[in-house]
Design a protein around this motif. Structure first.
Motif, PDB file in Angstrom:
ATOM      1  N   GLN A  13       1.045  -1.208  -0.397  1.00  0.00           N
ATOM      2  CA  GLN A  13       0.053   0.255   0.044  1.00  0.00           C
ATOM      3  C   GLN A  13       0.711   1.549  -0.393  1.00  0.00           C
ATOM      4  N   ALA A  14       1.205   1.765   0.475  1.00  0.00           N
ATOM      5  CA  ALA A  14       2.601   2.185   0.447  1.00  0.00           C
ATOM      6  C   ALA A  14       3.397   2.700  -0.684  1.00  0.00           C
ATOM      7  N   VAL A  15       3.746   1.523  -1.406  1.00  0.00           N
ATOM      8  CA  VAL A  15       3.930   1.921  -2.681  1.00  0.00           C
ATOM      9  C   VAL A  15       3.113   2.593  -3.486  1.00  0.00           C
ATOM     10  N   VAL A  16       2.045   2.024  -3.405  1.00  0.00           N
ATOM     11  CA  VAL A  16       0.691   2.516  -4.014  1.00  0.00           C
ATOM     12  C   VAL A  16       0.446   4.113  -3.790  1.00  0.00           C
ATOM     13  N   ALA A  58      17.303   9.300 -22.162  1.00  0.00           N
ATOM     14  CA  ALA A  58      18.455   8.832 -20.952  1.00  0.00           C
ATOM     15  C   ALA A  58      17.191   9.514 -19.710  1.00  0.00           C
ATOM     16  N   VAL A  59      16.654  10.545 -20.329  1.00  0.00           N
ATOM     17  CA  VAL A  59      15.622  10.810 -19.393  1.00  0.00           C
ATOM     18  C   VAL A  59      14.390  10.145 -18.876  1.00  0.00           C
ATOM     19  N   LEU A  60      14.235  10.431 -20.680  1.00  0.00           N
ATOM     20  CA  LEU A  60      12.794   9.515 -20.734  1.00  0.00           C
ATOM     21  C   LEU A  60      12.963   7.431 -20.168  1.00  0.00           C
ATOM     22  N   PHE A  61      14.199   7.305 -20.366  1.00  0.00           N
ATOM     23  CA  PHE A  61      14.246   5.758 -20.164  1.00  0.00           C
ATOM     24  C   PHE A  61      14.611   5.974 -18.158  1.00  0.00           C
ATOM     25  N   ASP A  62      15.266   6.806 -17.502  1.00  0.00           N
ATOM     26  CA  ASP A  62      14.755   6.975 -16.426  1.00  0.00           C
ATOM     27  C   ASP A  62      13.585   6.963 -15.998  1.00  0.00           C
ATOM     28  N   ALA A  63      12.944   8.338 -16.050  1.00  0.00           N
ATOM     29  CA  ALA A  63      11.520   8.803 -15.847  1.00  0.00           C
ATOM     30  C   ALA A  63      10.614   7.592 -15.916  1.00  0.00           C
ATOM     31  N   PHE A  64      10.828   7.099 -17.142  1.00  0.00           N
ATOM     32  CA  PHE A  64       9.215   6.159 -17.160  1.00  0.00           C
ATOM     33  C   PHE A  64       9.697   4.663 -16.634  1.00  0.00           C
ATOM     34  N   VAL A  65      10.902   4.657 -17.637  1.00  0.00           N
ATOM     35  CA  VAL A  65      10.938   2.969 -17.080  1.00  0.00           C
ATOM     36  C   VAL A  65      11.786   2.954 -15.422  1.00  0.00           C
ATOM     37  N   VAL A  66      12.574   3.387 -15.852  1.00  0.00           N
ATOM     38  CA  VAL A  66      13.469   3.173 -14.170  1.00  0.00           C
ATOM     39  C   VAL A  66      12.178   3.746 -12.916  1.00  0.00           C
ATOM     40  N   ARG A  67      12.106   4.518 -12.831  1.00  0.00           N
ATOM     41  CA  ARG A  67      11.381   5.643 -11.247  1.00  0.00           C
ATOM     42  C   ARG A  67       9.568   4.862 -11.350  1.00  0.00           C
ATOM     43  N   MET A  68       8.973   4.343 -12.484  1.00  0.00           N
ATOM     44  CA  MET A  68       7.692   4.441 -12.906  1.00  0.00           C
ATOM     45  C   MET A  68       7.388   3.267 -13.226  1.00  0.00           C
ATOM     46  N   ALA A  69       8.420   2.234 -13.283  1.00  0.00           N
ATOM     47  CA  ALA A  69       8.089   0.654 -13.253  1.00  0.00           C
ATOM     48  C   ALA A  69       8.839  -0.380 -12.445  1.00  0.00           C
ATOM     49  N   PHE A  70      10.192  -0.016 -13.036  1.00  0.00           N
ATOM     50  CA  PHE A  70      11.008  -1.197 -11.961  1.00  0.00           C
ATOM     51  C   PHE A  70      11.247  -0.611 -10.673  1.00  0.00           C
ATOM     52  N   VAL A  71      11.169   0.688 -10.087  1.00  0.00           N
ATOM     53  CA  VAL A  71      11.378   1.024  -8.612  1.00  0.00           C
ATOM     54  C   VAL A  71      10.020  -0.115  -7.963  1.00  0.00           C
ATOM     55  N   PRO A  72       9.041   0.212  -8.628  1.00  0.00           N
ATOM     56  CA  PRO A  72       7.967   0.156  -8.343  1.00  0.00           C
ATOM     57  C   PRO A  72       7.599  -0.956  -7.700  1.00  0.00           C
ATOM     58  N   ALA A  73       8.190  -1.700  -8.832  1.00  0.00           N
ATOM     59  CA  ALA A  73       7.914  -3.861  -8.971  1.00  0.00           C
ATOM     60  C   ALA A  73       8.637  -4.098  -7.840  1.00  0.00           C
ATOM     61  N   VAL A  74       9.981  -3.536  -7.751  1.00  0.00           N
ATOM     62  CA  VAL A  74      11.106  -4.125  -6.869  1.00  0.00           C
ATOM     63  C   VAL A  74      10.787  -3.856  -5.723  1.00  0.00           C
ATOM     64  N   LEU A  75      10.044  -2.375  -5.053  1.00  0.00           N
ATOM     65  CA  LEU A  75       9.633  -1.983  -3.649  1.00  0.00           C
ATOM     66  C   LEU A  75       8.750  -3.236  -3.435  1.00  0.00           C
ATOM     67  N   ALA A  76       7.593  -3.600  -4.693  1.00  0.00           N
ATOM     68  CA  ALA A  76       6.797  -4.680  -4.529  1.00  0.00           C
ATOM     69  C   ALA A  76       7.322  -5.727  -3.882  1.00  0.00           C
ATOM     70  N   LEU A  77       7.872  -6.336  -4.982  1.00  0.00           N
ATOM     71  CA  LEU A  77       8.176  -7.674  -4.755  1.00  0.00           C
ATOM     72  C   LEU A  77       8.531  -7.877  -2.834  1.00  0.00           C
ATOM     73  N   LEU A  78       9.219  -6.490  -3.042  1.00  0.00           N
ATOM     74  CA  LEU A  78      10.343  -6.945  -2.227  1.00  0.00           C
ATOM     75  C   LEU A  78      10.255  -7.290  -0.825  1.00  0.00           C
ATOM     76  N   GLY A  79       8.870  -6.437  -0.809  1.00  0.00           N
ATOM     77  CA  GLY A  79       8.132  -6.276   0.857  1.00  0.00           C
ATOM     78  C   GLY A  79       8.668  -5.242   2.274  1.00  0.00           C
ATOM     79  N   LYS A  80       8.491  -5.931   3.081  1.00  0.00           N
ATOM     80  CA  LYS A  80       9.054  -5.119   4.091  1.00  0.00           C
ATOM     81  C   LYS A  80      10.939  -5.695   3.622  1.00  0.00           C
ATOM     82  N   ALA A  81      11.329  -6.800   3.160  1.00  0.00           N
ATOM     83  CA  ALA A  81      12.895  -6.164   2.743  1.00  0.00           C
ATOM     84  C   ALA A  81      13.272  -5.483   2.358  1.00  0.00           C
ATOM     85  N   ALA A  82      12.251  -5.161   1.477  1.00  0.00           N
ATOM     86  CA  ALA A  82      12.533  -3.668   0.643  1.00  0.00           C
ATOM     87  C   ALA A  82      13.669  -2.100   2.154  1.00  0.00           C
ATOM     88  N   TRP A  83      12.407  -1.881   3.085  1.00  0.00           N
ATOM     89  CA  TRP A  83      12.979  -0.988   4.278  1.00  0.00           C
ATOM     90  C   TRP A  83      14.142  -1.124   4.954  1.00  0.00           C
TER      91      TRP A  83
END
Length: 123
Positions: A13-16, A58-83
């Motif tokens: 829920q924190a990721v969302v 590079a900014v397009l890739f970082d903003a839209f792929v990394v920050r809006m797709a990869f990072v939230p997905a990894v944080l959601a998959l790791l759960g409490k371990a991410a923090w």
């Protein structure tokens, strides 16, 4: 996202919640930076055009792929371990309290006559 987690939300829920609050800012910053770097492509020199194009992509890739797709997905998959932060590293890092949460948790002491006398500035 971390602020939402620290305020008691479950990791998913924190990721969302964090994504909902920061998504527009990330998109706006990405578009602005892409526009600035795309402006370099209107210059006369080929090297400046190539650097502008590369930075815009590079900014397009970082903003839209990394920050809006990869990072939230990894944080959601790791759960409490991410923090989780190892204790030795937690001791080394400074405790930065931008929002002032520590002030809210600190109990307010009632002022006494002595405290008032000490706090008085004498001219």
């Amino acid at each position: 996202m971390r602020e939402a987690y620290l305020h008691g939300e479950r990791p998913a829920q924190a990721v969302v919640s964090g994504f909902r609050h920061s998504g527009r800012v990330v998109v706006a910053a990405g578009i602005i930076m892409m526009a600035v770097f795309a402006g370099f492509m209107t210059g006369g020199e080929t090297l400046v055009k190539m650097v502008g194009f590369g930075l815009a992509i590079a900014v397009l890739f970082d903003a839209f792929v990394v920050r809006m797709a990869f990072v939230p997905a990894v944080l959601a998959l790791l759960g409490k371990a991410a923090w989780w932060l190892p204790r030795p590293l937690a001791r080394l890092l400074p405790r930065v309290d931008v929002e002032g949460e520590a002030l809210a948790r600190r109990p307010a002491a009632s002022p006494t006559a002595e405290d008032g006398a000490r706090d008085t500035v004498r001219v």
